[in-house]
Scaffold this motif. Structure first.
Motif, PDB file in Angstrom:
ATOM      1  N   GLY A  52      73.480 108.816  62.263  1.00  0.00           N
ATOM      2  CA  GLY A  52      73.033 110.182  62.486  1.00  0.00           C
ATOM      3  C   GLY A  52      72.193 110.669  61.329  1.00  0.00           C
ATOM      4  N   VAL A  53      71.176 111.434  61.636  1.00  0.00           N
ATOM      5  CA  VAL A  53      70.298 111.968  60.581  1.00  0.00           C
ATOM      6  C   VAL A  53      69.924 113.405  60.946  1.00  0.00           C
ATOM      7  CG1 VAL A  53      69.270 109.734  59.953  1.00  0.00           C
ATOM      8  CG2 VAL A  53      68.237 111.125  61.768  1.00  0.00           C
ATOM      9  N   TYR A  54      69.303 114.101  60.008  1.00  0.00           N
ATOM     10  CA  TYR A  54      68.694 115.402  60.291  1.00  0.00           C
ATOM     11  C   TYR A  54      67.194 115.175  60.451  1.00  0.00           C
ATOM     12  CZ  TYR A  54      73.022 117.836  59.491  1.00  0.00           C
ATOM     13  OH  TYR A  54      74.306 118.287  59.609  1.00  0.00           O
ATOM     14  N   ALA A  55      66.647 115.697  61.504  1.00  0.00           N
ATOM     15  CA  ALA A  55      65.239 115.412  61.812  1.00  0.00           C
ATOM     16  C   ALA A  55      64.425 116.698  61.823  1.00  0.00           C
ATOM     17  CB  ALA A  55      65.146 114.736  63.171  1.00  0.00           C
ATOM     18  N   ARG A  56      63.182 116.573  61.310  1.00  0.00           N
ATOM     19  CA  ARG A  56      62.239 117.687  61.440  1.00  0.00           C
ATOM     20  C   ARG A  56      60.825 117.118  61.558  1.00  0.00           C
ATOM     21  NH1 ARG A  56      59.533 118.739  56.518  1.00  0.00           N
ATOM     22  NH2 ARG A  56      58.696 120.689  57.356  1.00  0.00           N
ATOM     23  N   ASP A  57      59.960 117.943  62.144  1.00  0.00           N
ATOM     24  CA  ASP A  57      58.554 117.558  62.247  1.00  0.00           C
ATOM     25  C   ASP A  57      57.964 117.585  60.843  1.00  0.00           C
ATOM     26  OD1 ASP A  57      55.888 117.282  62.733  1.00  0.00           O
ATOM     27  OD2 ASP A  57      55.705 119.036  64.055  1.00  0.00           O
ATOM     28  N   ALA A  58      57.460 116.424  60.416  1.00  0.00           N
ATOM     29  CA  ALA A  58      56.972 116.325  59.030  1.00  0.00           C
ATOM     30  C   ALA A  58      55.808 117.271  58.785  1.00  0.00           C
ATOM     31  CB  ALA A  58      56.567 114.891  58.722  1.00  0.00           C
ATOM     32  N   GLU A  59      55.065 117.611  59.846  1.00  0.00           N
ATOM     33  CA  GLU A  59      53.886 118.472  59.672  1.00  0.00           C
ATOM     34  C   GLU A  59      54.212 119.944  59.851  1.00  0.00           C
ATOM     35  OE1 GLU A  59      50.937 117.013  62.336  1.00  0.00           O
ATOM     36  OE2 GLU A  59      50.871 115.040  61.382  1.00  0.00           O
ATOM     37  N   SER A  60      55.423 120.230  60.224  1.00  0.00           N
ATOM     38  CA  SER A  60      55.782 121.624  60.488  1.00  0.00           C
ATOM     39  C   SER A  60      56.047 122.374  59.189  1.00  0.00           C
ATOM     40  CB  SER A  60      57.045 121.666  61.373  1.00  0.00           C
ATOM     41  OG  SER A  60      57.525 122.980  61.449  1.00  0.00           O
ATOM     42  N   LYS A  61      55.665 123.644  59.218  1.00  0.00           N
ATOM     43  CA  LYS A  61      55.946 124.464  58.034  1.00  0.00           C
ATOM     44  C   LYS A  61      57.408 124.874  58.014  1.00  0.00           C
ATOM     45  CE  LYS A  61      51.243 126.212  57.738  1.00  0.00           C
ATOM     46  NZ  LYS A  61      50.345 127.301  58.077  1.00  0.00           N
ATOM     47  N   SER A  62      57.988 124.845  59.200  1.00  0.00           N
ATOM     48  CA  SER A  62      59.396 125.239  59.286  1.00  0.00           C
ATOM     49  C   SER A  62      60.272 124.151  58.670  1.00  0.00           C
ATOM     50  CB  SER A  62      59.781 125.445  60.751  1.00  0.00           C
ATOM     51  OG  SER A  62      61.172 125.493  60.864  1.00  0.00           O
ATOM     52  N   MET A  63      61.313 124.575  58.041  1.00  0.00           N
ATOM     53  CA  MET A  63      62.234 123.616  57.433  1.00  0.00           C
ATOM     54  C   MET A  63      63.432 123.361  58.344  1.00  0.00           C
ATOM     55  SD  MET A  63      60.832 122.563  54.795  1.00  0.00           S
ATOM     56  CE  MET A  63      62.151 121.671  53.980  1.00  0.00           C
ATOM     57  N   LYS A  64      63.310 123.843  59.598  1.00  0.00           N
ATOM     58  CA  LYS A  64      64.437 123.678  60.510  1.00  0.00           C
ATOM     59  C   LYS A  64      64.629 122.198  60.847  1.00  0.00           C
ATOM     60  CE  LYS A  64      66.345 125.342  64.843  1.00  0.00           C
ATOM     61  NZ  LYS A  64      66.107 126.057  66.085  1.00  0.00           N
ATOM     62  N   ARG A  65      65.863 121.733  60.694  1.00  0.00           N
ATOM     63  CA  ARG A  65      66.175 120.334  60.968  1.00  0.00           C
ATOM     64  C   ARG A  65      67.161 120.247  62.121  1.00  0.00           C
ATOM     65  NH1 ARG A  65      65.391 117.301  55.865  1.00  0.00           N
ATOM     66  NH2 ARG A  65      64.272 118.747  54.522  1.00  0.00           N
ATOM     67  N   PHE A  66      67.067 119.167  62.819  1.00  0.00           N
ATOM     68  CA  PHE A  66      67.954 118.981  63.975  1.00  0.00           C
ATOM     69  C   PHE A  66      68.902 117.823  63.708  1.00  0.00           C
ATOM     70  CE2 PHE A  66      64.166 121.064  65.555  1.00  0.00           C
ATOM     71  CZ  PHE A  66      64.679 122.055  66.371  1.00  0.00           C
ATOM     72  N   ASP A  67      70.178 118.121  63.881  1.00  0.00           N
ATOM     73  CA  ASP A  67      71.198 117.087  63.731  1.00  0.00           C
ATOM     74  C   ASP A  67      71.013 116.096  64.887  1.00  0.00           C
ATOM     75  OD1 ASP A  67      73.386 115.623  63.170  1.00  0.00           O
ATOM     76  OD2 ASP A  67      74.863 117.195  63.545  1.00  0.00           O
ATOM     77  N   SER A  68      70.708 114.848  64.578  1.00  0.00           N
ATOM     78  CA  SER A  68      70.301 113.916  65.634  1.00  0.00           C
ATOM     79  C   SER A  68      71.130 112.640  65.609  1.00  0.00           C
ATOM     80  CB  SER A  68      68.828 113.529  65.469  1.00  0.00           C
ATOM     81  OG  SER A  68      68.038 114.698  65.377  1.00  0.00           O
ATOM     82  N   ALA A  69      71.559 112.236  66.812  1.00  0.00           N
ATOM     83  CA  ALA A  69      72.283 110.968  66.938  1.00  0.00           C
ATOM     84  C   ALA A  69      71.289 109.827  66.902  1.00  0.00           C
ATOM     85  CB  ALA A  69      73.055 110.952  68.241  1.00  0.00           C
ATOM     86  N   VAL A  70      71.620 108.794  66.128  1.00  0.00           N
ATOM     87  CA  VAL A  70      70.688 107.668  65.956  1.00  0.00           C
ATOM     88  C   VAL A  70      71.327 106.384  66.482  1.00  0.00           C
ATOM     89  CG1 VAL A  70      69.535 106.196  64.248  1.00  0.00           C
ATOM     90  CG2 VAL A  70      69.564 108.678  63.941  1.00  0.00           C
ATOM     91  N   ARG A  71      70.513 105.590  67.142  1.00  0.00           N
ATOM     92  CA  ARG A  71      70.922 104.225  67.496  1.00  0.00           C
ATOM     93  C   ARG A  71      70.053 103.308  66.657  1.00  0.00           C
ATOM     94  NH1 ARG A  71      75.366 102.753  69.799  1.00  0.00           N
ATOM     95  NH2 ARG A  71      75.264 104.967  70.243  1.00  0.00           N
ATOM     96  N   ALA A  72      70.692 102.655  65.673  1.00  0.00           N
ATOM     97  CA  ALA A  72      69.950 101.691  64.850  1.00  0.00           C
ATOM     98  C   ALA A  72      70.076 100.354  65.553  1.00  0.00           C
ATOM     99  CB  ALA A  72      70.558 101.638  63.459  1.00  0.00           C
TER     100      ALA A  72
END
Lengths: 433, 247
Positions: A107-127
């Motif tokens: 699991g990671v926190y994800a955000r749009d790298a180009e976005s000015k917003s610092m809002k991150r989304f708690d995201s389930a990851v499948r490695a």
């Protein structure tokens, strides 16, 4: 033509009959609807639990369990459904099967790298290794899968794409995941796997599909933590260290050309275990187990036995409802005895009267079906409000709706059978008295 | 038209056996108007029920318009009832929430006529009893006499071979009873075969033949008027007489 005219006449008689005793028919309908509704709600749960999430190849997708535990004091469960890195890679690279998938949940926190917003989304990851996508028939909306287990590329699910990119084609865009920049190469369509066969363990059988799919080696190198069961005899401080240590956390699936190829896979695994044993690295008895998707869901008790027991109870309850409805109909038919006698005297045969009764009960069954399905929807909503874990399985699929309608029709007809038999049993002169 | 030979009907309970009809024989020619009289419980209604195929019989032979009814299946009996018999009941037996049209239409539905044919027959039948203007009325909106006329129209609509009337004026005052009897006589004059159960000796005297039933047996018969249409009736009378003597 004649039978169509008789059917329409019977239909009009049925409606007239409902109008004559609306309260009684409402009670009959409600009695049956509650019974069918409760059963239907249970069937919806059982259907979600027992359905085959990938019917087109469920018998050729094989989950691998091994007992390569390096000491003679294994964890309780043997063989383990999680593998260590080197065993999993050995199988993955063996060339057996059409494709393989080796993965762990993170699991990671994800955000749009180009976005000015610092809002991150708690995201389930499948490695995972790249074979996962074809193996699981993951549906792509945009782009495609990554092709290597290394590389700063990811595939994202529809829900995360909706949250961050409003559902637009985000291929080529960059996400910042726990401070690392990874490029999106593929976006999945809305994807539901019920049960989530590839991760049916640890109570995840009814979890949603993942938000992010990342190359296995990359995730390990980035030290993305393990969000599922792991067992180990070695310590580690970084996930990358698990490559050559006895840390068990990876699940492995193989897609075979046909179900007949299982024996070849079994032999390969057993030979591999024997070679470990010869090298003194396999202290336990050799025990490698293969399960196809259906078997794997059974092993993991995906269908809750409590729900099955409750379904059985609701079937019995439905019988009680049918019995009650039948009693109510009996009183109705008794009240209509004179009319039955009159119609027979004027030329209606027993078959005519039976068809009239059946038309009425089928019409009643249709109304019952509609109310039943509304009630079952309500029951499921209530269930979810008390037991939120049911949210992903409390779903009325079309086939359950169809089954519910069929059960309503059958119970309605069944309720009318005895009253109909009674109504036509007497001589006409007795009915006219 | 109707031939019954040695018909017996026995009602059986755990302890009692009741012979409602006992070796009952009767022959009714086409065009006759037969009154069946007798005290209460004598078997009149049982006779009418058996004649109308509304009840079974235990022994004997029964032929209706040349068709032997023994061994017929329910479908075949229903078709016979529908096509050959018209019933007129004492209590009219109209369905209260059906319009007059729908009540008269009911037996035609089971005959399989199309809507146009049914409409024609219903209107014609109601015309004959003078109620053509009351198609949409409910039975409760009509007097007793009118209701019985509707019942007669229902019996006529299928153009049956024989009309069976069970005390058709039993619930009517004398004026209305007179009207109903006039209709029945008119129908008989038009060729209809009628068997009528009645308690009224005056009505029994009005018809061509009076048959008396006592204890389930034919006890007496009288011919009150010459029958123009029932050819060979005198011979028939002799047969009936012989049967009564045997009994």
């Amino acid at each position: 033509m004649r039978s169509a005219s008789m059917f329409s006449y019977n239909l009009s008689l049925a409606i007239q009959s409902f109008k004559r005793a609306p309260t009684l028919y409402f009670l009959i309908m409600l009695t049956l609807s509650i019974g069918v509704g409760v059963l239907c709600a249970n069937l919806a749960l059982v259907n979600s639990m027992a359905s085959n999430p990938i019917p087109e190849k469920s018998d050729t997708l094989i989950h691998i369990s091994m007992n390569t535990w390096p000491e003679d004091n294994p964890p309780d469960e043997q063989p383990l459904y999680i593998l260590r890195y080197r065993d999993a890679m050995k199988i993955s690279e063996s060339g057996i099967g059409i494709r393989s998938a080796v993965f762990y949940a993170s699991g990671v926190y994800a955000r749009d790298a180009e976005s000015k917003s610092m809002k991150r989304f708690d995201s389930a990851v499948r490695a995972t290794t790249p074979g996962f996508f074809k193996l699981s028939n993951a549906p792509f909306a945009y782009g495609s899968a990554f092709e290597k287990s290394h590389g700063m590329e990811i595939v994202i699910g529809d829900e995360l794409n909706q949250k961050i990119f409003a559902g637009e084609n985000s291929v080529g865009k960059v996400l910042e995941l726990d401070g690392e920049l990874l490029t999106i190469v593929g976006v999945l369509k809305p994807w539901t796997l019920r049960p989530l066969f590839y991760h049916a363990t640890d109570g995840h059988a009814f979890s949603l599909t993942d938000d992010i799919y990342a190359p296995l080696e990359t995730a390990m190198d980035l030290n993305w933590s393990i969000h599922a069961r792991s067992s180990s005899t070695d310590n580690y401080t970084h996930v990358a260290q698990t490559r050559d240590r006895d840390v068990y956390y990876l699940q492995a699936w193989l897609e075979l050309p046909s179900s007949n190829d299982r024996q070849a896979l079994q032999s390969y695994l057993d030979n591999y275990s024997k070679s470990l044993k010869v090298a003194g690295q396999h202290p336990l008895a050799i025990r490698n187990e293969l399960h196809d998707v259906t078997e794997w869901l059974v092993v993991n008790k995906v269908v809750d036995h409590k729900i099955l027991a409750f379904t059985l109870a609701s079937i019995l309850f439905l019988f009680v409802c049918v019995f009650n409805a039948s009693s109510l109909l009996l009183s109705r038919f008794h009240a209509a005895k004179f009319e039955v006698g009159l119609r027979r005297a004027l030329g209606a045969s027993n078959r005519h009267m039976l068809m009239q009764g059946l038309t009425e009960s089928v019409l009643l069954g249709l109304f019952t079906g509609i109310v039943s399905l509304l009630l079952s929807w309500l029951f499921l909503k209530l269930s979810v409000s008390f037991l939120p874990d049911l949210a992903n399985i409390a779903i009325l699929e079309p086939k359950v709706l169809l089954l519910g309608m069929l059960i309503a029709l059958l119970t309605s007809v069944a309720s009318a059978l005895y009253p109909l038999y009674r109504a036509n049993r007497y001589t006409i002169s007795a009915e006219l008295k | 038209m109707l031939k019954m030979n040695n018909i017996s009907r026995i009602y059986q309970t755990d302890t009692i056996q009741t012979h409602a009809l006992r070796d009952f024989s009767l022959n009714v020619k086409a065009g006759e108007f037969v009154a069946v009289t007798g005290p209460s419980g004598s078997g009149k209604s049982t006779f009418l029920n058996v004649a109308g195929l509304l009840d079974n019989f235990d022994r004997g032979q029964y032929e209706l318009d040349g068709v032997s009814v023994q061994g017929l299946k329910d479908d075949e009996l229903s078709r016979l009832r529908n096509e050959k018999i018209g019933f007129i009941f004492q209590n009219y037996n109209l369905i209260p929430d059906y319009s007059i049209f729908d009540n008269v239409d009911m037996p035609l539905r089971y005959r399989g006529f199309n809507a146009r044919e049914r409409k024609r027959r219903v209107e014609e039948a109601l015309e004959k009893v003078g109620l053509a203007s009351r198609l949409k009325y409910l039975p409760s909106q009509l007097s007793g006499g009118q209701q019985q006329r509707v019942a007669i129209a229902r019996a006529l609509a299928g153009e049956p071979k024989i009309l069976l009337a069970d005390e058709p004026t039993g619930n009517l005052d004398s004026l209305m009873a007179r009207q109903v009897m006039e209709i029945l006589h008119d129908l008989n004059k038009g060729g209809a075969t009628i068997i009528m159960v009645t308690h009224d000796p005056d009505q029994a005297r009005e018809v061509s033949r009076n048959v008396q039933v006592i204890d389930g047996q034919l006890a007496d018969f009288r011919i009150y008027a010459p029958l123009e249409r029932a050819e060979g009736n005198t011979e028939k009378t002799a047969v009936v007489s012989a049967e009564v003597a045997d009994a």
